[in-house]
Design an enzyme around this catalytic site. Sequence first.
Site, PDB file in Angstrom:
ATOM      1  CG  ASP A 163      -1.965   0.994   1.293  1.00  0.00           C
ATOM      2  OD1 ASP A 163      -2.413   1.411   0.209  1.00  0.00           O
ATOM      3  OD2 ASP A 163      -2.403   1.365   2.410  1.00  0.00           O
ATOM      4  CG  ASP A 199      -5.568   0.842   8.288  1.00  0.00           C
ATOM      5  OD1 ASP A 199      -5.890   0.175   9.283  1.00  0.00           O
ATOM      6  OD2 ASP A 199      -4.407   1.268   8.128  1.00  0.00           O
TER       7      ASP A 199
HETATM    8  P1  13P Z   1      -9.029   4.710   5.684  1.00  0.00           P
HETATM    9  O1  13P Z   1      -8.177   5.578   6.547  1.00  0.00           O
HETATM   10  O2  13P Z   1     -10.293   5.399   5.273  1.00  0.00           O
HETATM   11  O3  13P Z   1      -9.336   3.384   6.281  1.00  0.00           O
HETATM   12  O4  13P Z   1      -8.241   4.450   4.304  1.00  0.00           O
HETATM   13  C1  13P Z   1      -7.255   3.463   4.215  1.00  0.00           C
HETATM   14  C2  13P Z   1      -6.494   3.539   2.940  1.00  0.00           C
HETATM   15  O5  13P Z   1      -6.836   4.210   1.985  1.00  0.00           O
HETATM   16  C3  13P Z   1      -5.269   2.731   2.877  1.00  0.00           C
HETATM   17  O6  13P Z   1      -4.553   2.930   1.692  1.00  0.00           O
HETATM   18  O1  G3H Z   2      -2.812   4.631   3.777  1.00  0.00           O
HETATM   19  C1  G3H Z   2      -3.078   4.514   4.931  1.00  0.00           C
HETATM   20  C2  G3H Z   2      -3.252   3.246   5.658  1.00  0.00           C
HETATM   21  O2  G3H Z   2      -4.288   3.444   6.579  1.00  0.00           O
HETATM   22  C3  G3H Z   2      -1.997   2.773   6.317  1.00  0.00           C
HETATM   23  O3  G3H Z   2      -1.651   3.615   7.321  1.00  0.00           O
HETATM   24  O4  G3H Z   2       0.754   4.245   7.065  1.00  0.00           O
HETATM   25  O5  G3H Z   2      -0.433   4.325   9.297  1.00  0.00           O
HETATM   26  O6  G3H Z   2       0.154   2.124   8.242  1.00  0.00           O
HETATM   27  P1  G3H Z   2      -0.178   3.576   8.018  1.00  0.00           P
HETATM   28 ZN    ZN Z   3      -4.705   4.909   0.921  1.00  0.00          ZN
END
Ligand code: 13P
Ligand code: G3H
Ligand code: ZN
Length: 349
Positions: free
Chosen positions: A83, A268
């Site tokens: 991600d 997330d």
């Molecule tokens: P949220 O913070 O809305 O759960 O989004 C997560 C996300 O886009 C991770 O890439």
């Molecule tokens: O893109 C955001 C996701 O919620 C991941 O968050 O970078 O805190 O792990 P993080």
């Molecule tokens: Zn994201």
Amino acid sequence: MPLVSMRQLLDEAAKGGYGVGAFNVNDMEQIQAIMGAAKETNSPVIIQASRGARAFAQDRYLFHLILAAAELNPEIPIAMHQDHGNSFETCKSAIELGYTSVMMDGSLKDDGKTPSTFEENVEVTRKVVEFAHPLGVTVEGEIGVLGGVEDGHGAGGTGLEHITDPDQAVEFAERTGVDALAIAIGTSHGAYKFTKKPDGSVLKMDVLIAIHKRLPNTHLVMHGSSSVPKDLQDVINEYGGKLKETWGVPVEEIQLGIRNGVRKVNADTDNRLAMTGAIRKVLWTQPEKFDPRDYMKPAREAMQKVVAQRMTQFGQAGHAGDYAPIPISEIAKGYADGSLTTQPLVAAK
Ligand code: 13P
Ligand code: G3H
Ligand code: ZN
């Protein structure tokens, strides 16, 4: 089942007209919660790790936990996705570890904060595609910039500052050859997305629909898609938390997106809220407890419940057995011989 290509998973979702939740993980309990929900609802899944998650859990731990998920759930197709990769090197390292999919988030410079130029974004994303596709690995790109900051990643702001321009989305898809395209339509990462239930002035579903009309076969990705449900906020605040009033993305808006080309839905925050509420409840009501299992088990159950609900709402439930996994080496051949196209179908304005 071996880990599958996210491209295969999204192509199947497009055929079936459903969306697939992409849920972030940092530890064993979150992976187990997702797999529990996938089993319960018979869903294909995308498990994703941010850079922060890879650093927190350490790469080898996280990778082997996800391999364990695949080994224990042979009937569930699982794509393992990086991600918000901030650079070519981050994506390369994920691919070398064995991830079957990466996001090159070239909407920001490699500091993960400063918006980049269109040309910089095209260049770095194209470079990742050129590295990934010969290895059969899927690439997601992002055009436009989301709001909010998570774990130091993000441009900040409200989400309305860099909404995707449909013409740029077309040019970006054509020039990069990405398999999936994340767009910015007013959402932000984290809990504080909107100050009231969002309407079209802040959540630009019209922009998403306009992009889908121009790129009817491109798999669109909605980031920042947690719904931040009031009941999950309430549990946290009831047991000593201090969340301020906030709104997320209503599930019906995500479902409208899914009817208009959205195939990957990133979430997330809802899972973080569910786990934290369950942990707070145990520690607040039973302060004598100190065995982590006493709060991690309810936390895992709370996350499984939200994930299973989203899998049903996004439509992926019931689709785990629709297809056999195509080996990643075959996917690589598909990119090479053109049977897996990387050029989008573009409709006239
Ligand atoms: P949220 O913070 O809305 O759960 O989004 C997560 C996300 O886009 C991770 O890439
Ligand atoms: O893109 C955001 C996701 O919620 C991941 O968050 O970078 O805190 O792990 P993080
Ligand atoms: Zn994201």
